[in-house]
Design an enzyme around this catalytic site. Sequence first.
Site, PDB file in Angstrom:
ATOM      1  N   ASP A   1      12.728   7.708   7.715  1.00  0.00           N
ATOM      2  CA  ASP A   1      13.833   8.355   6.973  1.00  0.00           C
ATOM      3  C   ASP A   1      14.341   9.650   7.629  1.00  0.00           C
ATOM      4  O   ASP A   1      15.553   9.910   7.590  1.00  0.00           O
ATOM      5  CB  ASP A   1      13.426   8.641   5.522  1.00  0.00           C
TER       6      ASP A   1
ATOM      7  N   ASP B   1       9.052  -6.678   3.366  1.00  0.00           N
ATOM      8  CA  ASP B   1       8.784  -6.269   4.738  1.00  0.00           C
ATOM      9  C   ASP B   1      10.067  -5.682   5.307  1.00  0.00           C
ATOM     10  O   ASP B   1      11.126  -6.299   5.235  1.00  0.00           O
ATOM     11  CB  ASP B   1       8.314  -7.470   5.574  1.00  0.00           C
TER      12      ASP B   1
ATOM     13  N   GLY C   1       0.832  -1.200   0.000  1.00  0.00           N
ATOM     14  CA  GLY C   1       0.000   0.000   0.000  1.00  0.00           C
ATOM     15  C   GLY C   1       0.865   1.247   0.000  1.00  0.00           C
ATOM     16  O   GLY C   1       0.350   2.369   0.005  1.00  0.00           O
ATOM     17  N   ASN C   2       2.180   1.054   0.003  1.00  0.00           N
ATOM     18  CA  ASN C   2       3.100   2.171   0.154  1.00  0.00           C
ATOM     19  C   ASN C   2       3.684   2.559  -1.212  1.00  0.00           C
ATOM     20  O   ASN C   2       4.602   1.930  -1.723  1.00  0.00           O
ATOM     21  CB  ASN C   2       4.216   1.743   1.123  1.00  0.00           C
TER      22      ASN C   2
ATOM     23  N   PHE D   1      10.124   8.498   3.423  1.00  0.00           N
ATOM     24  CA  PHE D   1       8.937   8.189   4.222  1.00  0.00           C
ATOM     25  C   PHE D   1       9.359   7.530   5.538  1.00  0.00           C
ATOM     26  O   PHE D   1      10.548   7.298   5.782  1.00  0.00           O
ATOM     27  CB  PHE D   1       7.982   7.263   3.447  1.00  0.00           C
TER      28      PHE D   1
ATOM     29  N   GLU E   1      -0.604 -10.122   7.327  1.00  0.00           N
ATOM     30  CA  GLU E   1       0.715 -10.027   7.976  1.00  0.00           C
ATOM     31  C   GLU E   1       0.709 -10.924   9.194  1.00  0.00           C
ATOM     32  O   GLU E   1       0.021 -10.645  10.171  1.00  0.00           O
ATOM     33  CB  GLU E   1       1.017  -8.578   8.370  1.00  0.00           C
TER      34      GLU E   1
HETATM   35  P1  ITT Z   1       3.450  -2.316   3.120  1.00  0.00           P
HETATM   36  O1  ITT Z   1       3.457  -3.256   4.306  1.00  0.00           O
HETATM   37  O2  ITT Z   1       2.087  -2.083   2.547  1.00  0.00           O
HETATM   38  O3  ITT Z   1       4.432  -2.727   2.066  1.00  0.00           O
HETATM   39  P2  ITT Z   1       4.548  -0.378   5.006  1.00  0.00           P
HETATM   40  O4  ITT Z   1       4.892   1.066   4.817  1.00  0.00           O
HETATM   41  O5  ITT Z   1       3.680  -0.739   6.160  1.00  0.00           O
HETATM   42  O6  ITT Z   1       3.937  -0.866   3.614  1.00  0.00           O
HETATM   43  P3  ITT Z   1       6.644  -2.122   6.101  1.00  0.00           P
HETATM   44  O7  ITT Z   1       5.675  -2.884   6.917  1.00  0.00           O
HETATM   45  O8  ITT Z   1       7.657  -2.884   5.314  1.00  0.00           O
HETATM   46  O9  ITT Z   1       5.888  -1.172   5.054  1.00  0.00           O
HETATM   47  O10 ITT Z   1       7.454  -1.074   6.950  1.00  0.00           O
HETATM   48  C1  ITT Z   1       7.349  -0.982   8.330  1.00  0.00           C
HETATM   49  C2  ITT Z   1       7.577   0.446   8.745  1.00  0.00           C
HETATM   50  O11 ITT Z   1       8.974   0.692   8.672  1.00  0.00           O
HETATM   51  C3  ITT Z   1       6.881   1.439   7.837  1.00  0.00           C
HETATM   52  O12 ITT Z   1       5.715   1.900   8.431  1.00  0.00           O
HETATM   53  C4  ITT Z   1       7.879   2.557   7.735  1.00  0.00           C
HETATM   54  O13 ITT Z   1       7.500   3.486   8.719  1.00  0.00           O
HETATM   55  C5  ITT Z   1       9.202   1.944   8.121  1.00  0.00           C
HETATM   56  N1  ITT Z   1      10.052   1.808   6.955  1.00  0.00           N
HETATM   57  C6  ITT Z   1      10.165   0.753   6.112  1.00  0.00           C
HETATM   58  N2  ITT Z   1      11.042   1.005   5.140  1.00  0.00           N
HETATM   59  C7  ITT Z   1      11.494   2.247   5.378  1.00  0.00           C
HETATM   60  C8  ITT Z   1      12.395   3.087   4.728  1.00  0.00           C
HETATM   61  O14 ITT Z   1      13.011   2.730   3.611  1.00  0.00           O
HETATM   62  N3  ITT Z   1      12.623   4.288   5.237  1.00  0.00           N
HETATM   63  C9  ITT Z   1      12.013   4.690   6.364  1.00  0.00           C
HETATM   64  N4  ITT Z   1      11.130   3.990   7.030  1.00  0.00           N
HETATM   65  C10 ITT Z   1      10.866   2.762   6.544  1.00  0.00           C
END
Ligand code: ITT
Length: 203
Positions: A150, A71, A13-14, A147, A41
Site C-alpha cells: 500500500d 489471493d 492470516g492477514n 498493509f 498454496e
Molecule cells: P493470506 O494469504 O493469509 O490471505 P497474505 O497477506 O499473504 O495473506 P496474499 O497472499 O493475498 O495475502 O497477498 C500477497 C501479498 O500481496 C501480501 O503479502 C501483500 O504484501 C500484498 N498485498 C495483497 N493485497 C494487498 C493490498 O490490498 N494492499 C497492499 N498489498 C497487498
Amino acid sequence: MRSANPPIWLATGNKQKVDEAKAILEKYGIPVRQLNIVKTEIQSFSLEDVARYASEQISESSKQRLLAVEDSGLFVSSLNGFPGPYSSYVHKTLGVQGVLQLLANQHDRRAVFQCALALSGPGFRTKIFTGTVPGRIASRAEGSSGFGFDPIFIPNGARLTFAESGRDVKNKYSHRALAFRKLAAWYGKRWPSSHLSPNGALK
Ligand code: ITT
C-alpha cells in the site's frame, strides 16, 4: 431451513484483509468472520487457481460454512508482471524498498493489483469473484495505513498511495473492494434480506 444471513468465513492470516472485507460486506448486512488457518498454496501463475484450491480444500472439513479464500498480487508492467503470484514471498524477502530498487531509474511505473476471491459452500459450485485496480508505483514509500505494498501503490486518477489515502478511500477503489462487492451482489440474490435496511429500503 436456510439460516438468515450466514457469515462469510475468510480463511486468512492477514487481519487487515478481514478488516477491509468487513468494512465492505457489513454495509450489505453480510457478517464476516476470520478463519485463521494454515492454507495450502499451490504453485500457479493464476491467483484464481490458488484461491479456488485452498477454498475447496478448507471447505472439505466444514461443508456447511460459506468459506472464502482471497489471493492478491501486485503486477508491475516493466517487470513483466512480477511479483504477481509471488507477491507474498517478495514482500517478505525484498519488501517495499526492494521493489522500489528494482524500479530505480525506470520511467514506466505502471502496475495493477489483482484479487481473486473464491467462495465455497453448501449447495453451489465454488464461485470466483475478481477485482483489478490499475495504478502506478510511487517513487518512494509514503503513508502508514493499510498493509503490504500500500505505501508504494497509487491508483490511477489519484496522487496519494493507498497507505496515505486511508482505508475508506482504498475500499472505494481497491482490487479487494471490487471483488468483495461482486460477492455481495451474489449473496444478495441468495439472501435478499441482507440487503434491506430495517425500513425495508435497499442498502
Ligand atoms: P493470506 O494469504 O493469509 O490471505 P497474505 O497477506 O499473504 O495473506 P496474499 O497472499 O493475498 O495475502 O497477498 C500477497 C501479498 O500481496 C501480501 O503479502 C501483500 O504484501 C500484498 N498485498 C495483497 N493485497 C494487498 C493490498 O490490498 N494492499 C497492499 N498489498 C497487498
